[in-house]
Design a protein around this motif. Structure first.
Motif, PDB file in Angstrom:
ATOM      1  N   ARG A 108       4.600   9.145 -10.208  1.00 27.74           N
ATOM      2  CA  ARG A 108       4.130   8.047  -9.967  1.00 27.74           C
ATOM      3  C   ARG A 108       3.562   7.273  -8.911  1.00 27.74           C
ATOM      4  NH1 ARG A 108       7.844   2.889 -12.052  1.00 27.74           N
ATOM      5  NH2 ARG A 108       6.187   1.708 -11.061  1.00 27.74           N
ATOM      6  N   VAL A 109       4.817   7.798  -7.347  1.00 27.26           N
ATOM      7  CA  VAL A 109       4.289   7.917  -6.158  1.00 27.26           C
ATOM      8  C   VAL A 109       3.560   8.957  -5.680  1.00 27.26           C
ATOM      9  CG1 VAL A 109       5.155   7.951  -4.316  1.00 27.26           C
ATOM     10  CG2 VAL A 109       6.626   6.630  -6.040  1.00 27.26           C
TER      11      VAL A 109
ATOM     12  N   LYS B 256      10.636  -6.870   6.421  1.00 29.59           N
ATOM     13  CA  LYS B 256      11.045  -5.125   5.447  1.00 29.59           C
ATOM     14  C   LYS B 256      11.867  -5.204   6.476  1.00 29.59           C
ATOM     15  CE  LYS B 256       6.379  -3.774   3.600  1.00 29.59           C
ATOM     16  NZ  LYS B 256       5.608  -2.321   3.845  1.00 29.59           N
ATOM     17  N   PRO B 257      12.608  -3.966   6.026  1.00 28.49           N
ATOM     18  CA  PRO B 257      12.939  -3.910   4.867  1.00 28.49           C
ATOM     19  C   PRO B 257      13.853  -5.254   4.235  1.00 28.49           C
ATOM     20  CG  PRO B 257      14.753  -2.470   6.202  1.00 28.49           C
ATOM     21  CD  PRO B 257      14.065  -3.211   6.881  1.00 28.49           C
ATOM     22  N   TYR B 258      13.577  -5.222   2.699  1.00 25.74           N
ATOM     23  CA  TYR B 258      14.307  -6.906   1.823  1.00 25.74           C
ATOM     24  C   TYR B 258      15.105  -5.803   1.345  1.00 25.74           C
ATOM     25  CZ  TYR B 258       9.868  -5.603   0.041  1.00 25.74           C
ATOM     26  OH  TYR B 258       8.607  -4.316  -0.682  1.00 25.74           O
TER      27      TYR B 258
ATOM     28  N   LYS C 153      16.617   2.974  -5.280  1.00 28.04           N
ATOM     29  CA  LYS C 153      16.453   4.311  -6.874  1.00 28.04           C
ATOM     30  C   LYS C 153      17.113   5.546  -6.988  1.00 28.04           C
ATOM     31  CE  LYS C 153      12.325   2.530  -8.448  1.00 28.04           C
ATOM     32  NZ  LYS C 153      12.768   2.817  -9.726  1.00 28.04           N
TER      33      LYS C 153
ATOM     34  N   ASP D 231       9.814  -1.884  -9.905  1.00 30.38           N
ATOM     35  CA  ASP D 231      11.103  -1.775 -10.657  1.00 30.38           C
ATOM     36  C   ASP D 231      12.109  -2.823 -11.075  1.00 30.38           C
ATOM     37  OD1 ASP D 231       8.856   0.418 -11.687  1.00 30.38           O
ATOM     38  OD2 ASP D 231      10.301   1.493 -11.436  1.00 30.38           O
ATOM     39  N   ASP D 232      11.822  -3.049  -9.106  1.00 27.40           N
ATOM     40  CA  ASP D 232      13.898  -4.208  -9.289  1.00 27.40           C
ATOM     41  C   ASP D 232      13.553  -5.051  -9.636  1.00 27.40           C
ATOM     42  OD1 ASP D 232      15.729  -1.827  -8.067  1.00 27.40           O
ATOM     43  OD2 ASP D 232      14.226  -2.348  -6.418  1.00 27.40           O
TER      44      ASP D 232
ATOM     45  N   ASP E  87      -0.437   8.060  -3.888  1.00 27.60           N
ATOM     46  CA  ASP E  87      -0.985   7.838  -2.532  1.00 27.60           C
ATOM     47  C   ASP E  87      -1.885   9.221  -2.741  1.00 27.60           C
ATOM     48  OD1 ASP E  87       1.376   7.074  -1.761  1.00 27.60           O
ATOM     49  OD2 ASP E  87       2.728   7.990  -1.848  1.00 27.60           O
TER      50      ASP E  87
ATOM     51  N   PHE F 249       9.993   9.723 -11.184  1.00 23.70           N
ATOM     52  CA  PHE F 249       9.392   8.412 -10.651  1.00 23.70           C
ATOM     53  C   PHE F 249       8.785   8.858  -9.329  1.00 23.70           C
ATOM     54  CE2 PHE F 249      10.281   6.015  -6.839  1.00 23.70           C
ATOM     55  CZ  PHE F 249       9.260   4.474  -7.584  1.00 23.70           C
TER      56      PHE F 249
ATOM     57  N   GLU G  23       1.254  -4.615 -10.220  1.00 29.27           N
ATOM     58  CA  GLU G  23       1.049  -4.009  -9.184  1.00 29.27           C
ATOM     59  C   GLU G  23      -0.631  -3.202  -8.701  1.00 29.27           C
ATOM     60  OE1 GLU G  23       2.501  -0.063 -11.360  1.00 29.27           O
ATOM     61  OE2 GLU G  23       4.609  -0.585 -10.612  1.00 29.27           O
TER      62      GLU G  23
ATOM     63  N   PRO H 248      16.423  -6.030  -2.817  1.00 30.03           N
ATOM     64  CA  PRO H 248      15.164  -6.633  -3.867  1.00 30.03           C
ATOM     65  C   PRO H 248      16.163  -7.099  -4.686  1.00 30.03           C
ATOM     66  CG  PRO H 248      16.553  -4.131  -3.904  1.00 30.03           C
ATOM     67  CD  PRO H 248      16.505  -4.764  -3.049  1.00 30.03           C
TER      68      PRO H 248
ATOM     69  N   ASP I 172       0.761  -0.927  -0.031  1.00 29.32           N
ATOM     70  CA  ASP I 172       0.233   0.021   0.258  1.00 29.32           C
ATOM     71  C   ASP I 172       0.438   1.213  -0.028  1.00 29.32           C
ATOM     72  OD1 ASP I 172       0.906  -0.375   2.779  1.00 29.32           O
ATOM     73  OD2 ASP I 172      -0.593   0.976   3.663  1.00 29.32           O
ATOM     74  N   GLU I 173       2.003   1.090   0.334  1.00 31.58           N
ATOM     75  CA  GLU I 173       2.982   2.402   0.154  1.00 31.58           C
ATOM     76  C   GLU I 173       3.375   2.657  -1.443  1.00 31.58           C
ATOM     77  OE1 GLU I 173       3.884   4.784   2.904  1.00 31.58           O
ATOM     78  OE2 GLU I 173       3.403   4.185   4.427  1.00 31.58           O
ATOM     79  N   ALA I 174       2.906   3.354  -2.001  1.00 33.06           N
ATOM     80  CA  ALA I 174       3.021   3.798  -2.920  1.00 33.06           C
ATOM     81  C   ALA I 174       5.032   3.647  -3.726  1.00 33.06           C
ATOM     82  CB  ALA I 174       2.664   4.521  -3.747  1.00 33.06           C
ATOM     83  N   LEU I 175       5.814   4.758  -3.149  1.00 34.62           N
ATOM     84  CA  LEU I 175       7.209   4.407  -2.999  1.00 34.62           C
ATOM     85  C   LEU I 175       8.092   2.860  -3.108  1.00 34.62           C
ATOM     86  CD1 LEU I 175       9.929   5.704  -3.019  1.00 34.62           C
ATOM     87  CD2 LEU I 175       9.546   6.375  -0.628  1.00 34.62           C
ATOM     88  N   LEU I 176       7.233   2.673  -2.355  1.00 33.09           N
ATOM     89  CA  LEU I 176       7.396   0.481  -1.406  1.00 33.09           C
ATOM     90  C   LEU I 176       6.933  -0.109  -2.934  1.00 33.09           C
ATOM     91  CD1 LEU I 176       7.271  -0.122   2.141  1.00 33.09           C
ATOM     92  CD2 LEU I 176       8.918   1.637   1.195  1.00 33.09           C
TER      93      LEU I 176
ATOM     94  N   PHE J 111       6.450   0.730  -6.425  1.00 35.73           N
ATOM     95  CA  PHE J 111       7.005   1.455  -7.130  1.00 35.73           C
ATOM     96  C   PHE J 111       7.964   0.589  -7.803  1.00 35.73           C
ATOM     97  CE2 PHE J 111       3.008   4.460  -7.920  1.00 35.73           C
ATOM     98  CZ  PHE J 111       2.489   3.419  -7.836  1.00 35.73           C
ATOM     99  N   THR J 112       9.317   0.956  -6.205  1.00 32.61           N
ATOM    100  CA  THR J 112      10.023   0.450  -6.749  1.00 32.61           C
ATOM    101  C   THR J 112      10.814  -1.104  -6.414  1.00 32.61           C
ATOM    102  OG1 THR J 112      10.574   2.305  -4.529  1.00 32.61           O
ATOM    103  CG2 THR J 112      12.445   0.859  -4.678  1.00 32.61           C
TER     104      THR J 112
END
Lengths: 121, 468
Positions: free
Chosen positions: B436-437, A105-107, B299, A23-24, B441, B432, A34, A109, A13-17, A19-20
């Protein structure tokens, strides 16, 4: 990405996590769908028959958390491998869907991609 | 010897005998009054005192005769004199037993409480001939009684302040009695005592094994301390109680009674639960922050040289830390758009303006916006309006209540007066993060335009309504 790139669903649910890691994992050669909650994940699974693995956070917004999502997936799509993650403690055995794997977490990639590769036949 | 003479002689002898008897009686009285520790005095029928035993003189330091008549009033405390005199006057009229309490001055000036009693002496014909009185020093008893009262009051107050009630159990009878607070604690109306079974039934089923029972009360093995939950008699509310007891034993050593204290510890139990919850929450939050930092680092380090990455990572972590400061100040409930923008742009205060209504953001949106603003500012500082002296940035936001599909939030960043802009050649972390984020959000969309006269970034999303 190769023609035989394997399809996985990532739920976070954390968009930053989200998408990161998506992508990885793409860079590691997977096709990644996603989802930011369980509902979106199920939509992906219903549309795509070639999903081979679900990677989900346990803490998800809405009525269904990662553990309940995993239980639904285990029942409806028994062939799909499941990896769960959380910033909290590892759930006890009863809280984990059968045959699923837990990564805290954190893991990283790299190791995560290798773990996922190892789980797929 | 004539008959008269003989009668007269007989009379004289009887008088002599009587006088001897009287003298013996008088001597006995004096010896007795000398020996007793009390003050003893006598008074004429008219209330004028005419004799005091040595104790009175020793105590008061008065000289012989000084207390005679109404002189005694001189050693009575002025505040007590009116009542003492009134009582004495009434006793004189009624000719009946007199008792009064007053303070008497000792030779060193200290007043001590005494109780004075006097009895009237009548002769055979019923005439009041004398009063005999005593004064007994009750100062120590009064002090003790007062100390006891104070001690009891203190105990009561301490118990009240600490929310402690006292209890006493009659083991054989199976009854319990307690202080007023005890009944209040269980939500019952106060009464003298009640059967233990009534209280045992109020302990919640899960905690039944924690309370004492008939067997371990009878053999004295009941635990001295226990904590259990009860369902209050009046409201049905679940409360935590802690009780500490000790046994009183009979001559044979058999426990007869249990006495002790009982306290409502619900607040403490709730605080413990809150503490545990907070610890878990903190752990979760730290792991989440580490995951966020890890994602940002991953990133940032991709596709760039180490020196640029080092600087960019430090900037991004600073933006994250700023947003955390705001959220911590707000107890992680919410942060306003203005706070986030102002704090993130504080280094460029002279070249930035921001205007918009009060809009609250939940922690996730606040962190996301802080990181996005940092990316825009860093980019503007390197290539855009913040890289030259005359350049500036306008940040505007608004809520459009009339929008189709519900209230809409529009947030924009516009650079003015900077050098000519050319679109970036590759998609970096900034793009990015913003496209996107930030868009995800806020559940909306983001448009970045690299117009030649200045970068413009617009976020359009449903009005953010944080959970309160």
């Amino acid at each position: 990405m190769t023609a035989e790139s394997r399809c996985i669903v990532v739920v976070e649910d954390e968009a930053l996590l989200l998408f990161t890691i998506a992508d990885d994992l793409r860079q590691a050669g997977f096709e990644v769908l996603e989802a930011s909650d369980a509902r979106e994940a199920i939509v992906h699974l219903e549309r795509r028959a070639d999903v081979e693995l679900l990677f989900t956070d346990i803490d998800l917004p809405g009525s269904m958390d990662g553990v309940r999502l995993s239980a639904v997936v285990r029942e409806r799509w028994p062939h799909i491998k499941i990896v769960v993650t959380s910033g909290k403690h590892r759930p006890d055995r009863r809280g984990m869907p059968e045959g699923s794997l837990f990564i805290g977490k954190p893991y990283l990639p790299g190791p995560l991609a290798r773990t996922i590769h190892g789980l797929l036949p | 010897m004539s008959e008269d003479e003989a009668r007269s002689e007989e009379l004289l002898r009887r008088i002599a005998t009587l006088e001897q008897a009287l003298a013996r009686s008088e001597a006995r009285f004096r010896a007795f009054t000398d020996a007793v520790p009390h003050h003893v005095w006598t008074s004429r029928p008219d209330g004028m005192l005419d004799w005091f035993n040595p104790r009175v003189y020793e105590y008061s330091g008065a000289r012989q005769g000084e207390l005679d008549g109404e002189g005694w009033a001189g050693i009575v405390h002025p505040d007590d004199l009116a009542a003492a005199a009134k009582g004495w006057a009434e006793a004189l009229v009624a000719g009946q037993f007199y008792q009064v309490e007053f303070r008497l001055r000792r030779h060193d000036g200290v007043y001590r409480h005494h109780i004075a009693r006097a009895v009237p002496i009548y002769d055979r014909s019923g005439t009041l001939v004398q009063w005999i009185g005593t004064n007994t020093d009750i100062d120590d008893q009064m002090r003790d009684a007062q100390a006891l009262r104070q001690s009891e009051t203190r105990l009561k107050l301490a118990q009240y302040a600490a929310g402690i009630a006292s209890i006493e159990i009659d083991i054989e009878a199976g009854t319990i009695s307690g202080s007023e607070a005890f009944w209040e604690m269980w939500g019952l109306s106060p009464r003298e005592k009640a059967p233990l079974a009534m209280f045992e039934a109020m302990v919640v089923p899960e905690d039944q094994h924690l309370r004492s029972n008939a067997r371990n009360r009878a053999d004295g093995s009941a635990s001295p301390s226990a904590e259990y939950r009860i369902r209050r008699g009046d409201t049905g509310e679940i409360r935590w109680l802690a009780r500490h007891i000790d046994f009183t034993r009979g001559i044979t050593g058999t426990p007869t009674r249990m006495f002790g204290v009982i306290q409502d510890i619900t607040e403490r139990k709730q605080a413990e639960a809150r503490q545990e919850m907070l610890t878990h929450e903190l752990e979760h939050r730290i792991k989440n922050i580490l995951a966020t930092v890890s994602a940002i680092a991953s990133k940032t380090l991709r596709n760039t040289d180490l020196d640029s990455a080092r600087e960019a990572l430090a900037e991004r972590l600073r933006a994250l830390a700023n947003a955390h400061d705001i959220l911590t100040f707000r107890k992680w409930t919410e942060a306003s758009v203005a706070e986030v923008v102002e704090s993130t742009l504080s280094a460029f205060a002279k070249q930035t303006t921001f205007t918009g209504p009060s809009v609250s953001l939940d922690p996730k949106k606040a962190l996301s916006l802080a990181l996005a603003v940092n990316e825009l500012a860093t980019n503007a500082q390197k290539y855009g309006a913040l890289s030259v002296e005359g350049g500036r940035v306008e940040v505007l936001w608004r809520i459009d209540d009339e929008a189709a599909g519900g209230p809409q939030f529009t947030w924009s960043w516009r650079e003015i007066g900077g050098p000519e802009v050319s679109p970036p050649t590759r998609q970096g972390f900034g793009t990015f993060l913003i496209e996107r984020v930030l868009a995800s959000d806020f559940g909306g969309s983001v448009r970045i335009e690299y117009a030649p006269d200045g970068v413009e970034c617009v976020l359009t999303a449903p009005s953010p309504t944080p959970l309160s």
